[in-house]
Design a protein around this motif. Structure first.
Motif, short mmCIF file in Angstrom:
data_model
loop_
_atom_site.label_atom_id
_atom_site.label_comp_id
_atom_site.label_asym_id
_atom_site.label_seq_id
_atom_site.Cartn_x
_atom_site.Cartn_y
_atom_site.Cartn_z
N LEU A 1 -40.14 47.56 5.00
CA LEU A 1 -39.45 47.82 3.87
C LEU A 1 -37.93 48.11 3.88
O LEU A 1 -37.12 48.44 2.79
N LEU A 2 -37.17 47.86 5.03
CA LEU A 2 -35.86 47.80 5.00
C LEU A 2 -35.00 46.80 3.98
O LEU A 2 -35.55 45.56 3.86
N GLY A 3 -34.35 47.42 3.33
CA GLY A 3 -33.52 46.43 2.17
C GLY A 3 -34.20 46.75 0.80
O GLY A 3 -33.84 46.28 -0.22
N THR A 4 -35.36 47.41 0.70
CA THR A 4 -36.07 47.78 -0.58
C THR A 4 -35.58 49.54 -0.98
O THR A 4 -35.12 50.13 -0.12
N ALA A 5 -35.75 49.65 -2.01
CA ALA A 5 -35.55 51.23 -2.47
C ALA A 5 -36.75 51.98 -1.93
O ALA A 5 -36.74 53.21 -2.39
N ILE A 6 -37.80 51.46 -1.46
CA ILE A 6 -39.03 52.17 -1.26
C ILE A 6 -38.62 52.98 0.10
O ILE A 6 -38.48 52.33 1.27
N ARG A 7 -39.09 54.29 0.25
CA ARG A 7 -38.86 55.48 1.17
C ARG A 7 -40.12 55.47 2.12
O ARG A 7 -41.28 55.66 1.31
N VAL A 8 -40.21 56.00 3.46
CA VAL A 8 -41.32 56.32 3.91
C VAL A 8 -40.96 57.36 4.84
O VAL A 8 -40.09 57.44 5.74
N THR A 9 -41.96 58.41 4.71
CA THR A 9 -41.59 59.71 5.72
C THR A 9 -43.04 59.78 6.25
O THR A 9 -44.10 59.90 5.70
N ASN A 10 -43.03 60.09 7.75
CA ASN A 10 -44.24 60.68 8.09
C ASN A 10 -44.06 62.11 8.60
O ASN A 10 -43.13 62.62 9.23
N ILE A 11 -44.65 63.12 8.18
CA ILE A 11 -44.70 64.63 8.21
C ILE A 11 -45.94 64.84 9.34
O ILE A 11 -46.81 64.52 9.20
N GLU A 12 -45.53 65.76 10.24
CA GLU A 12 -46.36 65.88 11.35
C GLU A 12 -46.30 67.61 11.58
O GLU A 12 -45.65 68.23 12.26
N PRO A 13 -47.25 68.05 10.86
CA PRO A 13 -47.55 69.52 10.99
C PRO A 13 -48.11 69.86 12.26
O PRO A 13 -49.03 69.06 12.89
N GLY A 14 -48.01 71.11 12.80
CA GLY A 14 -48.63 71.78 13.82
C GLY A 14 -49.81 72.52 13.25
O GLY A 14 -50.17 72.28 12.16
N ASN A 15 -50.01 73.90 14.09
CA ASN A 15 -51.17 74.61 13.77
C ASN A 15 -50.80 75.31 12.36
O ASN A 15 -49.85 75.66 12.00
N ALA A 16 -51.85 74.91 11.45
CA ALA A 16 -51.65 75.27 9.97
C ALA A 16 -53.08 75.97 9.53
O ALA A 16 -53.95 75.36 10.02
N GLU A 17 -52.85 76.86 9.17
CA GLU A 17 -54.12 77.54 8.55
C GLU A 17 -54.84 77.03 7.19
O GLU A 17 -54.10 77.80 5.84
N THR A 18 -55.76 76.36 7.12
CA THR A 18 -56.34 75.89 5.96
C THR A 18 -57.86 75.50 6.16
O THR A 18 -58.35 76.36 6.88
N GLU A 19 -58.40 74.71 5.53
CA GLU A 19 -59.82 74.53 5.89
C GLU A 19 -60.04 73.40 7.05
O GLU A 19 -61.16 72.97 7.39
N PHE A 20 -58.96 73.06 7.57
CA PHE A 20 -58.75 72.31 8.74
C PHE A 20 -59.75 72.47 9.80
O PHE A 20 -60.69 71.63 10.05
N SER A 21 -59.70 73.68 10.37
CA SER A 21 -60.36 74.09 11.21
C SER A 21 -61.78 74.43 10.98
O SER A 21 -62.87 74.04 11.68
N MET A 22 -62.27 74.82 9.64
CA MET A 22 -63.62 74.89 9.29
C MET A 22 -64.29 73.51 9.30
O MET A 22 -65.35 73.38 9.58
N THR A 23 -63.61 72.52 8.95
CA THR A 23 -63.94 71.12 8.98
C THR A 23 -64.62 70.56 10.35
O THR A 23 -65.36 70.01 10.64
#
Length: 257
Positions: free
Chosen positions: A173-195
């Protein structure tokens, strides 16, 4: 895209955790929402709470179903068809067993959701963003894509895919106006561990015991900040861990002498 212009965000995996928190954050700011997930009742509840059908459009389906993803994009109602931000949030971990003991069904489900679902949504939305010369794709990866751990096996590998796929998108996408981000969370208290532990609350709670983990709101605040950075700014990768978490030393096995 500027901080003033975006109006529609598509959030996958919106029924809990990061996705739900982001939906509430953007709804409060007046955005229109497209929320996807497998739990129809939860989506209906969110729609009712977040402005009704005029502000929130819901789609209940499995993100790993390619035909369902295609059908959603084909039938977006007026006012929701021009998506400014895609938040690829849907994902899961299953099990924490060593590779020789884990379930192949669990491995396949992680690949189908974390990799294929993200691929489908991205590929289907990109032509629309290209046509408008406008858009932002935010992928929710994980520190597990950078720092493997025992029992992580396919989950870690799937998040490493998210990282490399995000970087490759930036190259395309270089040269376009479209942006891309990868967010990389660590330990987060959500339903994640229950799943991950298949509703074993004792094992799930042990992940967060005696520590302060990230919250879903922390990630929603991060996504909101990213979207409101100037259009010429692209944050490629953002690793976010709680203060009480850090990557450790390499492991060395020492045989008994």
């Amino acid at each position: 895209m500027t901080a003033q212009s975006p109006r529609v965000i598509l959030i996958t995996g919106a029924t809990a955790g990061f996705g739900e928190a982001c939906a509430r954050q953007f709804a409060a700011a007046g955005w229109r929402l497209i929320l996807t997930g497998r739990r129809l009742e939860k989506l209906q509840q969110l729609q009712s709470e977040l402005g009704g059908a005029e502000q929130t459009h819901i789609e209940a389906f499995d993100i790993s179903d390619r035909s369902a993803c295609e059908a959603m994009f084909e039938h977006l109602p007026e006012g929701f068809a021009e998506v400014d931000v895609l938040l690829n949030n849907a994902g899961l971990a299953l099990g924490l067993e060593p590779a020789w003991q884990t379930s192949l069904d669990d491995w396949e489900r992680m690949v189908d959701t974390n990799i294929k679902g993200l691929m489908y949504m991205t590929r289907l939305i990109l032509p629309r963003m290209q046509q408008r010369a406008n858009g932002y794709i935010i992928n929710v990866g994980s520190v597990a894509g950078n720092w493997p751990y025992p029992g992580g096996n396919v989950y870690c590998a799937s998040k490493a895919f998210v990282r490399q796929f995000s970087l490759a998108l930036r190259a395309d996408l270089l040269g376009t106006a479209i942006r891309v981000t990868n967010i990389e969370p660590g330990n987060a208290e959500t339903e994640f561990s229950m799943t991950r532990f298949k509703q074993d609350s004792s094992r799930a709670q042990s992940v967060y015991r005696d520590t302060v983990a990230l919250s879903a709101k922390d990630i929603a605040d991060t996504v909101w900040w990213l979207v409101n950075t100037p259009a010429h700014v692209n944050v490629t990768t953002m690793e976010i861990m709680p203060t009480q978490q850090a990557n450790g030393p390499f492991a060395i096995f020492r045989a008994d002498s």
